[in-house]
Design a protein around this motif. Structure first.
Motif, PDB file in Angstrom:
ATOM      1  N   ASN A 108      -7.212   6.286   8.530  1.00 37.64           N
ATOM      2  CA  ASN A 108      -6.581   6.526   9.791  1.00 37.64           C
ATOM      3  C   ASN A 108      -5.182   6.893   9.592  1.00 37.64           C
ATOM      4  O   ASN A 108      -4.504   7.438   8.393  1.00 37.64           O
ATOM      5  CB  ASN A 108      -6.441   5.189  10.679  1.00 37.64           C
ATOM      6  N   GLY A 109      -4.361   7.113  10.596  1.00 39.81           N
ATOM      7  CA  GLY A 109      -3.130   7.545  10.451  1.00 39.81           C
ATOM      8  C   GLY A 109      -1.831   6.995   9.665  1.00 39.81           C
ATOM      9  O   GLY A 109      -0.917   7.530   9.436  1.00 39.81           O
ATOM     10  N   THR A 110      -2.299   5.348   9.402  1.00 39.90           N
ATOM     11  CA  THR A 110      -1.419   5.107   8.482  1.00 39.90           C
ATOM     12  C   THR A 110      -1.237   5.593   6.897  1.00 39.90           C
ATOM     13  O   THR A 110      -0.260   5.984   6.492  1.00 39.90           O
ATOM     14  CB  THR A 110      -1.316   3.444   8.237  1.00 39.90           C
ATOM     15  N   GLY A 111      -2.672   5.919   6.622  1.00 31.30           N
ATOM     16  CA  GLY A 111      -2.551   6.737   5.104  1.00 31.30           C
ATOM     17  C   GLY A 111      -2.002   8.077   5.125  1.00 31.30           C
ATOM     18  O   GLY A 111      -1.451   8.548   4.351  1.00 31.30           O
ATOM     19  N   LEU A 112      -2.402   8.583   6.243  1.00 33.67           N
ATOM     20  CA  LEU A 112      -1.946   9.987   6.298  1.00 33.67           C
ATOM     21  C   LEU A 112      -0.285  10.292   6.510  1.00 33.67           C
ATOM     22  O   LEU A 112       0.290  10.985   5.885  1.00 33.67           O
ATOM     23  CB  LEU A 112      -2.623  10.770   7.641  1.00 33.67           C
ATOM     24  N   LEU A 170      -6.707   7.385  -3.324  1.00 30.99           N
ATOM     25  CA  LEU A 170      -6.592   5.986  -2.886  1.00 30.99           C
ATOM     26  C   LEU A 170      -7.519   5.786  -1.827  1.00 30.99           C
ATOM     27  O   LEU A 170      -7.172   5.199  -0.695  1.00 30.99           O
ATOM     28  CB  LEU A 170      -5.215   5.950  -2.499  1.00 30.99           C
ATOM     29  N   ALA A 171      -8.653   6.182  -1.884  1.00 27.74           N
ATOM     30  CA  ALA A 171      -9.670   6.385  -0.746  1.00 27.74           C
ATOM     31  C   ALA A 171      -9.870   4.825  -0.439  1.00 27.74           C
ATOM     32  O   ALA A 171     -10.296   4.654   0.802  1.00 27.74           O
ATOM     33  CB  ALA A 171     -10.960   6.844  -1.302  1.00 27.74           C
ATOM     34  N   THR A 172      -9.957   3.863  -1.291  1.00 22.95           N
ATOM     35  CA  THR A 172     -10.157   2.317  -1.020  1.00 22.95           C
ATOM     36  C   THR A 172      -8.910   1.642  -0.408  1.00 22.95           C
ATOM     37  O   THR A 172      -9.293   0.308  -0.172  1.00 22.95           O
ATOM     38  CB  THR A 172     -10.779   1.855  -2.130  1.00 22.95           C
ATOM     39  N   ALA A 173      -7.814   2.199  -0.437  1.00 23.58           N
ATOM     40  CA  ALA A 173      -6.596   1.437  -0.166  1.00 23.58           C
ATOM     41  C   ALA A 173      -6.714   1.311   1.406  1.00 23.58           C
ATOM     42  O   ALA A 173      -7.398   2.223   2.296  1.00 23.58           O
ATOM     43  CB  ALA A 173      -5.451   2.314  -0.395  1.00 23.58           C
ATOM     44  N   THR A 194       0.705  -1.259   0.163  1.00 27.04           N
ATOM     45  CA  THR A 194       0.156   0.000   0.176  1.00 27.04           C
ATOM     46  C   THR A 194       0.866   1.133  -0.186  1.00 27.04           C
ATOM     47  O   THR A 194       0.717   2.106  -0.620  1.00 27.04           O
ATOM     48  CB  THR A 194      -0.840   0.000   1.246  1.00 27.04           C
ATOM     49  N   PHE A 195       1.878   1.062   0.596  1.00 28.52           N
ATOM     50  CA  PHE A 195       2.811   2.231   0.881  1.00 28.52           C
ATOM     51  C   PHE A 195       3.475   2.609  -0.538  1.00 28.52           C
ATOM     52  O   PHE A 195       3.534   3.733  -1.116  1.00 28.52           O
ATOM     53  CB  PHE A 195       3.782   2.179   1.903  1.00 28.52           C
TER      54      PHE A 195
END
Length: 396
Positions: free
Chosen positions: A361-365, A353-356, A61-62
């Motif tokens: 939460n903080g991981t995506g941010l 990447l809204a569905t990733a 994902t990253f």
């Protein structure tokens, strides 16, 4: 004003998802497959990024967030599966970015490791000499024939040709283990998932989705833990930026909500840490629920200085989930040094990447902020190289 920004972000997120984040010096260039061969200009030195993490810690994902932020058509994986005589590949390529999986430098195949009785985490099972030679060659602008570790069959397959692109990311277990490779990295990141979160994730995947027993899950974790502690975990003290994923502090009985810390080391070349409200302060902030809605157990952000393995660092933290990514623009307005080009760009990147996994939460941010930091480093180093070339040309 807030609703106008929300409407603009909603209307443009889909249209801008592939190309909105192209570095300013490359905007306006139409993406195409042939641009892969033209991406690295003569004399240009690629930027080399190292991303370390254990298996199953969200590297894929990253990588999507990193490649998306540079835009362009995603061309790859190179091998394209097993159809028509092709082979598996772990390499992802976009117009500007190449992502190389360090599993490809395993010394033995799966059968060979059963003979040696070593795990893939053990440095003795990895070819660091070849890794160093090929990282250096790519940084020098040279093409390499990189091996392929086939995750499906556990075999070492026919090598593939890798041509250098402006940004090359090496992700996997050991990008900072060998000092020769470490010295070639322009920036390094470590994805640090706590033992409790690893267990929760593995239980959800292997027990709830695959029907494995709790006993087999615990045995699998324990079998890898000694080598992880000895060879993988120590790399986090060498990284420039660490994304740490922990259980929430908002509800001790909550096993799914995450607290995510972005540990940003000070004094790193071409990198200035992001901060909340006031640089150098220690702040805890609970956003107004009318501006950033959140399910139970709520949401809290924090920012504070910290000494990390003897190095000064600035930490940005988010605990909890949010309901609506568009409302993240409220948090974006409180952040500085995000390396974005315009107000709302961070939220726009999250919407793309809204569905990733982790997008609420903080991981995506924190991954998105890290991606913008890498873009900024790329642009600074590219500008410096152009300026140096201009001075040399003028002197000649």
């Amino acid at each position: 004003m807030k609703f106008a920004v929300f409407a603009s972000l909603t209307a443009t997120a889909a249209a801008f998802a592939p190309t909105a984040f192209v570095p300013s010096n490359l905007r306006g260039v139409a993406p195409s497959a042939s641009s892969l061969n033209m991406a690295l200009k003569e004399g240009q030195t690629p930027i080399i990024i190292g991303v370390a993490a254990d298996s199953g810690c969200g590297k894929s994902t990253f990588m999507r967030r990193l490649t998306n932020i540079f835009g362009g058509d995603v061309v790859g994986p190179l091998g394209g599966g097993f159809d028509k005589g092709s082979w598996e590949t772990n390499t992802l390529v976009s117009d500007l970015t190449t992502v190389i999986c360090l599993d490809d430098y395993h010394l033995n195949d799966r059968a060979g490791r059963k003979v040696t009785m070593r795990t893939a985490l053990d440095p003795e099972e990895n070819n660091f000499d070849l890794m160093y030679e090929q990282v250096k060659a790519l940084k020098d602008g040279k093409t390499v024939e990189k091996p392929i570790y086939n995750h499906v069959n556990g075999t070492l397959d026919t090598p593939e040709t890798i041509e250098p692109t402006p940004i090359i990311i090496f992700e996997g277990l050991h990008p900072m283990h060998d000092k020769r490779v470490l010295d070639l990295l322009d920036f390094s990141l470590y994805l640090d998932i706590s033992d409790d979160v690893k267990l929760n994730w593995k239980v959800q995947r292997d027990m709830e989705e695959r029907g494995h027993s709790m006993e087999s899950i615990l045995a699998s974790i324990e079998a890898r833990k000694p080598d992880f502690d000895a060879y993988i975990d120590p790399q986090k003290q060498l990284a420039d930026l660490i994304i740490e994923v922990l259980p929430t502090r908002l509800d001790q009985d909550d096993k799914k909500t995450l607290r995510v810390r972005c540990i940003q080391k000070e004094g790193v070349e071409n990198f200035d840490p992001c901060f909340l409200f006031d640089e150098g302060s220690s702040i805890e902030w609970t956003p107004a629920p009318t501006k950033l809605s959140s399910p139970a157990p709520g949401i809290k952000l924090a920012y504070y200085p910290e000494e990390f393995f003897g190095k000064d660092a600035q930490v940005l933290e988010m605990d909890g989930n949010f309901d609506n990514i568009q409302e993240l623009v409220y948090v974006e307005s409180a952040l500085s040094n995000t390396k974005t080009k315009f107000y709302g760009e961070m939220t726009q990147a999250m919407l793309a990447l809204a569905t990733a996994p982790g997008s609420n939460n903080g991981t995506g941010l924190m991954q998105t902020l890290a991606a913008f930091a890498i873009r900024d480093i790329y642009e600074k180093k590219t500008a410096a190289a152009k300026a140096k070339a201009g001075v040399s040309a003028a002197a000649a």
